[in-house]
Design an enzyme around this catalytic site. Structure first.
Site, PDB file in Angstrom:
ATOM      1  N   CYS A 160      -5.287  -1.611 -10.035  1.00 35.45           N
ATOM      2  CA  CYS A 160      -3.754  -1.816 -10.412  1.00 35.45           C
ATOM      3  C   CYS A 160      -3.541  -3.251 -11.141  1.00 35.45           C
ATOM      4  O   CYS A 160      -2.634  -3.322 -12.061  1.00 35.45           O
ATOM      5  CB  CYS A 160      -2.784  -1.668  -9.286  1.00 35.45           C
ATOM      6  SG  CYS A 160      -2.599  -0.102  -8.544  1.00 35.45           S
ATOM      7  N   ASN A 161      -4.451  -4.183 -10.595  1.00 31.88           N
ATOM      8  CA  ASN A 161      -4.511  -5.547 -11.196  1.00 31.88           C
ATOM      9  C   ASN A 161      -5.572  -5.926 -11.829  1.00 31.88           C
ATOM     10  O   ASN A 161      -5.515  -7.196 -12.235  1.00 31.88           O
ATOM     11  CB  ASN A 161      -3.993  -6.488 -10.110  1.00 31.88           C
ATOM     12  CG  ASN A 161      -2.470  -6.187  -9.597  1.00 31.88           C
ATOM     13  OD1 ASN A 161      -1.808  -6.325 -10.342  1.00 31.88           O
ATOM     14  ND2 ASN A 161      -2.562  -6.118  -8.220  1.00 31.88           N
ATOM     15  N   PRO A 195      -9.485  -7.288   1.570  1.00 29.80           N
ATOM     16  CA  PRO A 195     -10.459  -6.621   1.724  1.00 29.80           C
ATOM     17  C   PRO A 195     -10.679  -5.320   0.702  1.00 29.80           C
ATOM     18  O   PRO A 195     -11.819  -4.839   0.628  1.00 29.80           O
ATOM     19  CB  PRO A 195     -10.836  -6.097   3.183  1.00 29.80           C
ATOM     20  CG  PRO A 195      -9.268  -5.829   3.595  1.00 29.80           C
ATOM     21  CD  PRO A 195      -8.452  -6.887   2.759  1.00 29.80           C
ATOM     22  N   GLN A 232     -13.218  -1.105  -3.734  1.00 31.88           N
ATOM     23  CA  GLN A 232     -13.174  -0.599  -5.023  1.00 31.88           C
ATOM     24  C   GLN A 232     -14.240  -0.952  -5.819  1.00 31.88           C
ATOM     25  O   GLN A 232     -14.814  -0.028  -6.872  1.00 31.88           O
ATOM     26  CB  GLN A 232     -11.732  -1.383  -5.535  1.00 31.88           C
ATOM     27  CG  GLN A 232     -10.776  -0.863  -4.930  1.00 31.88           C
ATOM     28  CD  GLN A 232      -9.393  -1.608  -5.301  1.00 31.88           C
ATOM     29  OE1 GLN A 232      -9.548  -2.973  -5.485  1.00 31.88           O
ATOM     30  NE2 GLN A 232      -8.288  -1.156  -5.297  1.00 31.88           N
ATOM     31  N   MET A 242       7.231 -11.385  -4.934  1.00 32.30           N
ATOM     32  CA  MET A 242       6.727 -10.921  -3.670  1.00 32.30           C
ATOM     33  C   MET A 242       6.866  -9.719  -2.963  1.00 32.30           C
ATOM     34  O   MET A 242       6.185  -9.257  -2.291  1.00 32.30           O
ATOM     35  CB  MET A 242       7.889 -11.738  -2.725  1.00 32.30           C
ATOM     36  CG  MET A 242       7.915 -13.173  -2.948  1.00 32.30           C
ATOM     37  SD  MET A 242       8.993 -14.273  -2.085  1.00 32.30           S
ATOM     38  CE  MET A 242       8.633 -14.125  -0.337  1.00 32.30           C
TER      39      MET A 242
END
Length: 461
Positions: free
Chosen positions: A51-52, A117, A122, A195
């Site tokens: 996702c990032n 972790p 991934q 956040m």
């Protein structure tokens, strides 16, 4: 010459809009590895997508050609047309810089949350896919196996993943301590800012399968939910959502509490007093402190977490420095292995010639001993193999030791002449492997990236 290159973008370099494309592309399960046969300049390819983060790790003979092809592959994966630029959001490392970066990624030193972790799993999945598609060979196979061992060392020899260093992470760790496993817990995230995003990242890493996002701006809630496989609920339906929630994590920028004592008390009757945990990490606070007086309601605010954070931050920094030291040493070891690839063709030729001579002489000798038993024949063959192995041991070790020195070519030439290895071949030496050492600061930050040449795809017109 063979180059190791890593091309990618992550949460540090790409804006939210671009990262949303990452999330969409990730869910489409489109695997760029299937396009490797179309890439003329790329020999090996590994593809990592989260996702990032999206990264292509590859080897190529033509550096600029390889970068050009993989940049086009990145555009295809993200669904970008030719008018949408990615150059300002992409980073590229080559040689040992790429190796060091992969080690840092696997060790979670480059993650949004240092020490988490999830990224190692991934990366292992990405490697498994690459092996299934047969897009990794000698160099990337070796690099990935080394990467996993480095990450294991960092985990076992440091406490990099032990201490929470962000409010969001601490909040999720608190929930984990309260419930043990979070996999079957229903979480309501109120707010969709940074956040909340970090909290969603941690919750997903802990195996949370039921997550609902509420935000005043519904579009932001939808965007966050898409990226983390969550559901959404309108902001004015928050009280209704409490009925089926175990944990409420709130982080809005509201000027006054959004959850009041009387409202929560009424909902607790509907829940039949099933325990409800509130974690309020907003400033000003989102949740009326008085609700802590309600039976079976447990409220924790930012002050409950901040003390732990302050203590852990310094400890995590020290552990990160230890991890960087491990990575630096392992990068040097990999550089030494890469350097030995320069002498591999000569070593292979030496072994092949010795084996040819061994077999020829053995066959000639055995032809004069027709009455020798099969057992004795096997014993003689094993003897000749052992003799050849011992004779070649010292020159091979010598060549490997000289592999990373400036005099390497001279020793390779002497060996080829001494053993007459060029006899009968085309006189051409196997391609060498280019190795470059990374430049890094003591804090592990990148000091230099790929500098484009005039024909590079990075140069703007």
């Amino acid at each position: 010459m063979c180059h190791i290159i890593l091309l990618g973008m992550n949460h540090k370099t790409a804006p939210v809009e671009m990262r949303e494309r990452l999330a969409v592309a990730c869910r489409q399960e489109v695997n760029p590895l299937r396009l490797l046969p179309r890439l003329e300049n790329v020999d090996e390819l590994l593809f990592l997508s989260t996702c990032n983060r999206v990264e292509f790790l590859f080897t190529c003979r033509d550096r600029d050609g390889g970068l050009r092809e993989v940049t086009a592959l990145l555009r295809t994966y993200l669904g970008l047309d030719s008018t949408e630029g990615v150059e300002n959001h992409v980073y590229a490392f080559r040689g040992m810089e790429a190796v060091r970066h992969v080690f840092r990624v696997a060790s979670s030193l480059d993650s949004m949350v240092v020490g988490e972790p999830q990224i190692l799993g991934q990366l292992k999945s990405a490697y498994r896919e690459a092996t299934e598609w047969r897009t990794v060979k000698v160099i990337l196979n070796r690099l990935l196996h080394k990467t996993f061992s480095v990450a294991k060392r960092v985990r076992s020899e440091t406490c990099i993943g032990s201490n929470a260093v962000s409010i969001s992470y601490a909040a999720v760790e608190l929930a984990k301590k309260i419930f043990g496993s979070l996999q079957d817990k229903r979480v309501l995230l109120i707010g969709a800012g940074e956040m909340a995003e970090l909290a969603a990242e941690h919750l997903l890493a802990q195996g949370v399968r039921h997550m609902v996002v509420a935000n005043r701006t519904l579009e932001r809630a939808v965007d966050l939910a898409k990226r983390f496989r969550a559901e959404t609920t309108p902001f004015d339906h928050i009280l209704n959502a409490l009925k089926n929630t175990d944990i409420v994590l709130s982080s809005t920028g509201a000027p006054e509490p959004i959850l009041k004592y009387n409202d929560v008390r009424a909902r607790m009757r509907e829940r039949r007093n099933k325990p409800l945990f509130f974690i309020d990490i907003a400033v000003p606070r989102d949740i009326d402190p008085k609700i802590n007086e309600i039976d079976n309601v447990y409220l924790y605010d930012i002050d409950d977490l901040q003390g732990v954070i302050d203590l852990n931050r310094e400890e995590r920094k020290r552990e990160a420095e230890r991890a960087e030291h491990i990575i630096a040493g392992e990068t040097l070891k990999f550089q030494e292995w890469m350097a030995t690839l320069n002498v591999v063709p000569t070593i292979v030729a030496l072994r092949e010639k010795a084996e040819t001579i061994r077999r020829s002489e053995l066959q000639r000798t055995l032809s004069h001993l027709p009455h020798m038993s099969e057992k004795d024949r096997l014993a003689v063959e094993a003897l000749t193999e052992a003799i050849v192995k011992k004779l070649l041991h010292d020159p091979i070790v010598f060549l490997k030791k000289k592999a990373d020195r400036s005099t390497k070519d001279m020793y390779v030439d002497y060996t080829q002449q001494l053993f007459n290895l060029a006899d009968g071949d085309d006189g051409e030496e196997a391609p060498a492997v280019t190795v470059q050492m990374a430049s890094a600061g003591n804090d592990g930050t990148l000091l230099k990236t790929f500098e484009p040449d005039k024909e590079s795809p990075w140069r703007k017109s």
